[in-house]
Structure formats: structure tokens, C-alpha cells
Scaffold this active site. Structure first.
Site, PDB file in Angstrom:
ATOM      1  CE1 TYR A   5      -3.238  -8.061   2.441  1.00 25.41           C
ATOM      2  CE2 TYR A   5      -1.405  -9.313   3.364  1.00 25.41           C
ATOM      3  CZ  TYR A   5      -2.089  -8.811   2.263  1.00 25.41           C
ATOM      4  OH  TYR A   5      -1.627  -9.070   0.991  1.00 25.41           O
TER       5      TYR A   5
HETATM    6  N1  LIG Z   1       1.823  -6.158  -3.141  1.00 20.90           N
HETATM    7  C1  LIG Z   1       2.178  -7.173  -2.376  1.00 20.90           C
HETATM    8  O1  LIG Z   1       3.253  -7.206  -1.795  1.00 20.90           O
HETATM    9  C2  LIG Z   1       1.248  -8.355  -2.198  1.00 20.90           C
HETATM   10  C3  LIG Z   1       1.745  -9.523  -1.648  1.00 20.90           C
HETATM   11  C4  LIG Z   1       0.894 -10.608  -1.471  1.00 20.90           C
HETATM   12  C5  LIG Z   1      -0.424 -10.514  -1.862  1.00 20.90           C
HETATM   13  N2  LIG Z   1      -0.879  -9.353  -2.393  1.00 20.90           N
HETATM   14  C6  LIG Z   1      -2.293  -9.282  -2.773  1.00 20.90           C
HETATM   15  O2  LIG Z   1      -2.370  -8.990  -4.139  1.00 20.90           O
HETATM   16  C7  LIG Z   1      -3.601  -8.305  -4.401  1.00 20.90           C
HETATM   17  C8  LIG Z   1      -3.328  -7.041  -5.202  1.00 20.90           C
HETATM   18  O3  LIG Z   1      -2.490  -6.204  -4.430  1.00 20.90           O
HETATM   19  P1  LIG Z   1      -1.652  -5.007  -5.090  1.00 20.90           P
HETATM   20  O4  LIG Z   1      -0.351  -5.037  -4.411  1.00 20.90           O
HETATM   21  O5  LIG Z   1      -1.704  -5.067  -6.554  1.00 20.90           O
HETATM   22  O6  LIG Z   1      -2.492  -3.754  -4.538  1.00 20.90           O
HETATM   23  P2  LIG Z   1      -2.753  -2.314  -5.210  1.00 20.90           P
HETATM   24  O7  LIG Z   1      -3.163  -1.440  -4.072  1.00 20.90           O
HETATM   25  O8  LIG Z   1      -1.603  -1.899  -6.057  1.00 20.90           O
HETATM   26  O9  LIG Z   1      -3.999  -2.579  -6.175  1.00 20.90           O
HETATM   27  C9  LIG Z   1      -5.204  -3.068  -5.629  1.00 20.90           C
HETATM   28  C10 LIG Z   1      -6.322  -2.795  -6.623  1.00 20.90           C
HETATM   29  O10 LIG Z   1      -7.531  -3.273  -6.017  1.00 20.90           O
HETATM   30  C11 LIG Z   1      -8.523  -2.248  -6.104  1.00 20.90           C
HETATM   31  N3  LIG Z   1      -9.450  -2.374  -4.974  1.00 20.90           N
HETATM   32  C12 LIG Z   1      -9.189  -2.123  -3.672  1.00 20.90           C
HETATM   33  N4  LIG Z   1     -10.303  -2.287  -2.939  1.00 20.90           N
HETATM   34  C13 LIG Z   1     -11.284  -2.668  -3.807  1.00 20.90           C
HETATM   35  C14 LIG Z   1     -12.656  -2.978  -3.663  1.00 20.90           C
HETATM   36  N5  LIG Z   1     -13.251  -2.912  -2.468  1.00 20.90           N
HETATM   37  N6  LIG Z   1     -13.355  -3.321  -4.751  1.00 20.90           N
HETATM   38  C15 LIG Z   1     -12.772  -3.376  -5.985  1.00 20.90           C
HETATM   39  N7  LIG Z   1     -11.476  -3.073  -6.186  1.00 20.90           N
HETATM   40  C16 LIG Z   1     -10.742  -2.726  -5.108  1.00 20.90           C
HETATM   41  C17 LIG Z   1      -7.736  -0.948  -6.056  1.00 20.90           C
HETATM   42  O11 LIG Z   1      -8.484   0.153  -6.580  1.00 20.90           O
HETATM   43  C18 LIG Z   1      -6.524  -1.296  -6.902  1.00 20.90           C
HETATM   44  O12 LIG Z   1      -6.744  -1.067  -8.282  1.00 20.90           O
HETATM   45  C19 LIG Z   1      -4.236  -8.045  -3.034  1.00 20.90           C
HETATM   46  O13 LIG Z   1      -5.206  -9.023  -2.754  1.00 20.90           O
HETATM   47  C20 LIG Z   1      -3.061  -8.179  -2.092  1.00 20.90           C
HETATM   48  O14 LIG Z   1      -3.463  -8.527  -0.788  1.00 20.90           O
HETATM   49  C21 LIG Z   1      -0.078  -8.264  -2.602  1.00 20.90           C
END
Ligand SMILES: NC(=O)c1ccc[n+]([C@@H]2O[C@H](COP(=O)([O-])OP(=O)(O)OC[C@H]3O[C@@H](n4cnc5c(N)ncnc54)[C@H](O)[C@@H]3O)[C@@H](O)[C@H]2O)c1
Length: 249
Positions: free
Chosen positions: A156
Site C-alpha cells: 500500500y
Molecule cells: N480510509 C482511510 O483511512 C484512508 C486514508 C488515506 C487514504 N485513503 C485512500 O482513500 C481512497 C478511498 O478509500 P476509502 O477509505 O474510502 O475506502 P472504501 O473501501 O471505503 O471505498 C473504496 C471504494 O473503491 C471501490 N473500489 C475498490 N477497488 C476498485 C476497483 N478496482 N475499481 C473500481 N472501484 C474500486 C470500492 O468498491 C469502494 O466503493 C483509497 O485510495 C484509499 O487508499 C484512505
């Protein structure tokens, strides 16, 4: 109507991974700012319009880790909406927590593919259209892990570090085209992304945040909204920090 709404009127925005979590909050915020939303997700049926309280103009079932599927999704989005001004590369997965010597090769490949390759696929398909129009805003959702690394989350962190470096590179390629590319690096937000990690991992990560709390989805969305707006006009290749003081660089 606020100023931001006026500025974003008639903008169209693709938000990947927009069905849930941070992507949903970002899509809703851009919608409220006046954008027409193309909501892309591998599981688009999990988007509940009633609960979300807004209606995307386009909903697209697409795996952003599949370059051909991304091209097809972009063309159908263009057909439906006429043009695309904003691309938010948000879709991502965490992957399992394991030391690198225990990390399965297939897990590494999937994390790199969903979190990094996808950003390249979406950018390469959208950028020629944006260059032609002389305007575009691309916002890539990276992570503090991409700056600082995460023990147990090397795939990641490597992918997100890659997103930051990729953003800087293409921003330079595009600097004179009207297409600006930035990324954001949030600390932990409580979304379903965390279902793959352990409670200890979450506690350790929270303890590193000087503000002593997790970021909210609407705070992340507000940062994206600025980077996606025409107000963001002299900043490109930058990583906006959203870490409650954890990263002061
Ligand atoms: N939640 C955190 O703490 C955090 C922190 C820093 C960065 N992020 C980043 O924020 C972004 C969103 O994360 P989140 O926490 O909302 O995650 P989440 O799991 O709640 O939602 C992710 C969404 O992406 C979709 N998805 C996953 N794989 C996919 C693919 N191959 N094609 C199309 N859609 C796909 C899922 O179906 C889901 O709707 C990510 O890039 C994550 O790395 C999250």
C-alpha cells in the site's frame, strides 16, 4: 449559491471508487459544488442514491485496475456527458497487513494494480481530452503511508508513494496545458478500507496524529474540492496534506 458553486457550474467530474467511503463524500461534495458526477466503482450497485442524497449523472461499473475497462468507461462517460473537466482517482484497497517476507505475491500485485496502475490508466485515457479542451483538474488520492511508509503495509505504501511521484511527473508534463494534477495525502479515516487491518494497526496509526483524532470524510472531500476547482490555478504536482499535523511537509 456560494462562490465555489458558481465556479464549478457545468463542470463534469469522474470520481473513481465513488460508491462508498471517501469517494462517496468527494462525489457528494463536488455535486453540491455544482458538478455533474460520473460515479465509477467496481461495485457500483453498493451506491444507494436515497441514502447518499444525491444523484450522479452517470453510474459506471468498472474495475479501474483493468486498462481496457477504464478506456471503455471513459468513452461511455464522454458520450453521456459531452466533456470531462475533473478526474478524481480515489478507488483503492488496503491489502492485508503482513511483513514483506510474508506478503503474498498475488496480494502485492493486486494492491499495486488497484492503487497505482489504475491511476495511470485513468490519467492516460482522460488527459488527451483535457489537453484538447485546454482545461482539466486531476486529483489523486494518495496517503500519508506514501510519505512515511507503514510497517505491515508495504505494498500500500509503495503504491501510494508511487502515486505521489507519478503526480509530480505528469504535472510537469502538463504544466503548460491548463491541466493541473495534484494529490492529497490523508491520515486515517474511519471507512470500510480499515476492515482489512487489525485494531492494533488502527490504534498505532491514530496515536501518531497530533490532533488526536481521525480525519472525517467531509474534510477529505473539502480538500479535494479545492484541488479540483478553478481556484486551484497555480499549484500543480503538489501533495495536499490532510493528516491533523502528522506530516508537516
Ligand atoms: N480510509 C482511510 O483511512 C484512508 C486514508 C488515506 C487514504 N485513503 C485512500 O482513500 C481512497 C478511498 O478509500 P476509502 O477509505 O474510502 O475506502 P472504501 O473501501 O471505503 O471505498 C473504496 C471504494 O473503491 C471501490 N473500489 C475498490 N477497488 C476498485 C476497483 N478496482 N475499481 C473500481 N472501484 C474500486 C470500492 O468498491 C469502494 O466503493 C483509497 O485510495 C484509499 O487508499 C484512505
Amino acid at each position: 449559491m456560494n462562490d465555489m458553486t458558481a465556479r464549478s457550474m457545468d463542470r463534469t467530474a469522474i470520481v473513481t471508487g465513488g460508491a462508498k467511503g471517501l469517494g462517496l463524500a468527494i462525489a457528494k461534495r463536488l455535486f453540491e459544488d455544482g458538478c455533474r458526477i460520473a460515479l465509477w466503482d467496481i461495485n457500483v450497485s453498493s451506491f444507494d442514491e436515497e441514502q447518499a442524497d444525491f444523484g450522479p449523472a452517470v453510474k459506471c461499473q468498472v474495475d479501474v485496475a483493468d486498462g481496457h475497462a477504464v478506456d471503455a468507461a471513459f468513452h461511455s462517460t464522454l458520450e453521456a456527458l459531452g466533456h470531462v473537466d475533473i478526474l478524481v482517482n480515489n478507488a483503492g484497497i488496503n491489502g492485508p497487513v503482513a511483513n514483506t517476507w510474508d506478503y503474498a505475491v498475488e496480494d502485492w500485485d493486486r494492491v499495486l494494480s488497484v492503487d497505482l496502475d489504475s491511476v495511470f490508466y485513468c490519467c492516460r485515457t482522460a488527459i488527451p481530452h483535457m489537453i484538447e479542451r485546454g482545461y482539466g483538474r486531476i486529483v489523486n488520492v494518495a496517503s500519508i503511508a506514501g510519505k512515511e511508509g507503514n510497517a505491515g503495509g508495504s505494498a500500500y505504501a509503495a503504491a501510494k508513494g508511487g502515486v505521489i511521484a507519478y503526480t509530480k511527473s505528469i504535472a510537469k508534463e502538463l504544466a503548460q496545458t491548463g491541466v493541473l494534477v495534484n494529490c492529497i495525502a490523508p491520515a486515517v479515516a474511519e471507512t470500510e478500507l480499515l476492515r482489512e487491518v487489525t485494531p492494533e494497526f488502527i490504534a498505532t496509526t491514530k496515536a501518531k496524529i497530533p490532533m488526536g483524532r481521525f480525519v472525517t470524510a467531509s474534510e477529505v472531500a473539502a480538500t479535494v474540492a479545492f484541488a479540483a476547482s478553478s481556484d486551484c490555478s497555480f499549484t500543480t504536482g503538489f501533495t495536499f496534506d490532510v493528516t491533523g499535523g502528522r506530516a508537516t511537509y
